[in-house]
Design a protein around this motif. Structure first.
Motif, PDB file in Angstrom:
ATOM      1  N   SER A  77     -30.241  -4.941 -27.002  1.00  0.00           N
ATOM      2  CA  SER A  77     -29.218  -3.928 -27.239  1.00  0.00           C
ATOM      3  C   SER A  77     -27.908  -4.632 -27.536  1.00  0.00           C
ATOM      4  O   SER A  77     -27.763  -5.831 -27.284  1.00  0.00           O
ATOM      5  CB  SER A  77     -29.055  -3.008 -26.028  1.00  0.00           C
ATOM      6  N   ASP A  79     -23.485  -3.606 -27.353  1.00  0.00           N
ATOM      7  CA  ASP A  79     -22.429  -2.642 -27.039  1.00  0.00           C
ATOM      8  C   ASP A  79     -21.250  -2.917 -27.966  1.00  0.00           C
ATOM      9  O   ASP A  79     -20.550  -3.926 -27.799  1.00  0.00           O
ATOM     10  CB  ASP A  79     -22.013  -2.804 -25.578  1.00  0.00           C
ATOM     11  N   ASN A  81     -18.430  -1.531 -28.166  1.00  0.00           N
ATOM     12  CA  ASN A  81     -17.125  -1.418 -27.502  1.00  0.00           C
ATOM     13  C   ASN A  81     -16.810  -2.676 -26.693  1.00  0.00           C
ATOM     14  O   ASN A  81     -15.719  -3.242 -26.782  1.00  0.00           O
ATOM     15  CB  ASN A  81     -17.089  -0.189 -26.598  1.00  0.00           C
ATOM     16  N   ALA A  82     -17.786  -3.117 -25.912  1.00  0.00           N
ATOM     17  CA  ALA A  82     -17.595  -4.338 -25.125  1.00  0.00           C
ATOM     18  C   ALA A  82     -17.816  -5.597 -25.957  1.00  0.00           C
ATOM     19  O   ALA A  82     -17.467  -6.702 -25.519  1.00  0.00           O
ATOM     20  CB  ALA A  82     -18.549  -4.333 -23.934  1.00  0.00           C
ATOM     21  N   LYS A  83     -18.408  -5.437 -27.158  1.00  0.00           N
ATOM     22  CA  LYS A  83     -18.734  -6.557 -28.051  1.00  0.00           C
ATOM     23  C   LYS A  83     -19.644  -7.567 -27.337  1.00  0.00           C
ATOM     24  O   LYS A  83     -19.349  -8.761 -27.244  1.00  0.00           O
ATOM     25  CB  LYS A  83     -17.469  -7.250 -28.564  1.00  0.00           C
ATOM     26  N   THR A  86     -27.128  -8.023 -25.574  1.00  0.00           N
ATOM     27  CA  THR A  86     -28.018  -8.352 -24.465  1.00  0.00           C
ATOM     28  C   THR A  86     -29.367  -8.782 -25.017  1.00  0.00           C
ATOM     29  O   THR A  86     -29.957  -8.079 -25.856  1.00  0.00           O
ATOM     30  CB  THR A  86     -28.204  -7.147 -23.527  1.00  0.00           C
ATOM     31  N   ASN A  96     -26.438 -12.164 -21.704  1.00  0.00           N
ATOM     32  CA  ASN A  96     -25.427 -11.460 -22.495  1.00  0.00           C
ATOM     33  C   ASN A  96     -24.633 -12.466 -23.325  1.00  0.00           C
ATOM     34  O   ASN A  96     -24.264 -13.539 -22.823  1.00  0.00           O
ATOM     35  CB  ASN A  96     -24.467 -10.691 -21.592  1.00  0.00           C
ATOM     36  N   ALA A 248     -27.498   1.377 -31.089  1.00  0.00           N
ATOM     37  CA  ALA A 248     -26.095   1.013 -30.853  1.00  0.00           C
ATOM     38  C   ALA A 248     -25.132   1.915 -31.613  1.00  0.00           C
ATOM     39  O   ALA A 248     -23.915   1.786 -31.452  1.00  0.00           O
ATOM     40  CB  ALA A 248     -25.869  -0.436 -31.256  1.00  0.00           C
TER      41      ALA A 248
END
Length: 452
Positions: A77, A79, A81-83, A86, A96, A248
């Motif tokens: 996956s 994210d 937003n968090a850039k 995983t 990560n 995503a």
């Protein structure tokens, strides 16, 4: 700035190399599920045929200065937003990885239908797939193989396994072999395969596979079709590997491929995508399509890598140029077939021409079959197909048509090209120009008929 790339095949490695070429200060890392970065998937049939002895020779490039390879990690996956991406290693360990900019180059995956016995087949889309097939043939003494799918990989594998002295059946659900060319050329391919001992079955869709005994498999289809084999290679096409991107939030379109613009940007900020997982801008139709080709993936990856590094370039688009070698026959196409041109709003006219690859008085001249498709109203070139001996420069001649398509030339303008000539290699009017002249003559005749 850290650039993270998911996928280490054509698009992913091209992106990484281009980004590092332009900005040596970039931190570039590539996540790949196996240990084979930058290996030629297109070369797998030649490794399996034995013509390429060492699978390591399939590597386009092994020197990746300044590029970190994160091997044996599957991206689970990311994210936006968090850039953070995983991953999970082959041992099951989760990790990560942070990024500033991300390129999704997850490629495509084989189409495996949900039918009884599908677990008995061998797809061919990765180095691991090829090792499994190679081991099956070498260790189990396989003598009879069935290849399901009569497209590019299917016909190449029919050649490859025949080269390995196996009895080969080629089974396709289309009416003709290699449905990406016109049926007239498909029939020529079929005859050539049969001349080399391949049993060709068309208009058959396999719906059940059953194991009988230790090494025997029964393939069944509609209308009572039944055959047996000791090895089943499944080559019925691919679909975009876009599940990760969709989860995503990347928008998808045609066949669930990732939507991108010509800068290879997705709808997510700082996230690009390239290769067989994305839609492709079609230069002739001026719209997006799905064209999973290695050459296209390399170009798209280069564009994505440059823009991720701060560039301002666009993917110019594809015209769908392809070529395949089947035994002694080379078959190539570029642009649109009649049916594709019609659906694109054109008024197509196709002319078939036979011409020698060089002057017949010089030994070894081979006949080429050339199909030129142009627009009846405008005279614009729309596409071309060529079939002939693989030593007769089929690939380079289709490239002349591909170049003409790229520059939106009219068929008649091909006659003005200053092409090379010497009797052992060509003619004063090259075969592509002879075919173009034939199309222009047919256009005039058809226009006169319509005027009446």
């Amino acid at each position: 700035m850290r650039l993270l790339i998911i996928g280490g095949s054509d698009a992913g490695i091209s992106a990484a190399l281009r980004a590092r070429e332009l900005r040596r200060d970039l931190e570039v890392a590539v996540i790949l599920a196996d240990s084979y970065p930058n290996y030629s998937i297109c070369g797998l049939p030649f490794y399996l045929s034995g013509e390429t002895d060492n699978w390591r020779d399939l590597a386009h490039r092994t020197d990746f200065d300044g590029i970190e390879l994160l091997c044996k990690r599957s991206a689970q996956s990311f994210d936006p937003n968090a850039k953070v991406v995983t991953t999970r290693s082959t041992e099951g360990r989760a990790e990560n990885f942070k990024y500033d900019r991300l390129i999704v180059a997850t490629g495509a995956k084989p189409i495996l239908p949900d039918i009884p016995g599908i677990d008995h087949v061998f797809p061919l889309h990765s180095m691991t797939n090829s090792f499994r097939i190679h081991e099956e043939i070498a260790s189990k003494g396989v003598h009879r193989a069935a290849i399901v799918g009569a497209g590019y990989i299917g016909v190449e594998m029919a050649d490859a396994l025949t080269h390995r002295k196996l009895q080969v059946q080629l089974i396709g659900r289309s009416k003709s072999v290699l449905p990406s060319v016109d049926p007239e050329i498909g029939e020529q391919i079929r005859e050539h395969l049969e001349e080399h001992g391949v049993c060709v079955r068309t208009e058959v869709e396999i719906d059940r596979i059953t194991k009988q005994g230790e090494r025997e498999f029964v393939l069944e289809g509609a209308s009572g079709f039944q055959t047996t084999a000791e090895l089943i290679v499944w080559a019925s096409g691919v679909v975009p590997a876009s599940d990760l991107a969709k989860s995503a939030g990347i928008e998808t379109g045609i066949r669930d491929a990732c939507k991108v613009n010509q800068r290879m940007e997705t709808n997510l900020p700082n996230v690009y995508a390239a290769g067989d997982c994305v839609e492709t801008w079609h230069r002739i139709l001026q719209r997006y399509s799905y064209l999973p080709l290695g050459t296209t993936a390399h170009k798209q990856g280069r564009v994505a890598g440059e823009n991720a590094a701060g560039g301002e370039v666009e993917f110019a688009g594809s015209v769908g140029t392809q070529v395949v070698k089947v035994f002694d026959l080379a078959i190539a196409r570029t642009g649109l077939l009649d049916r594709e041109a019609e659906s694109g709003g054109c008024s197509p006219l196709t002319a078939m021409t036979e011409a020698y690859d060089h002057k017949p008085y010089y030994p070894g001249a081979e006949k080429l079959r050339i199909r030129v498709t142009g627009d009846l109203r405008s005279g614009l070139l729309l596409g071309a197909q060529i079939a002939g001996h693989w030593k007769a420069d089929v690939a380079k001649r289709i490239d002349v048509f591909a170049t003409a398509l790229f520059h939106r030339m009219k068929v008649d303008e091909i006659n003005s090209l200053d092409l090379s000539y010497t009797p052992p290699l060509g003619s004063p009017w090259d075969a592509v120009q002879t075919a173009s002249q034939n199309w222009s003559a047919m256009q005039r005749q058809e226009s006169e008929v319509r005027k009446r």
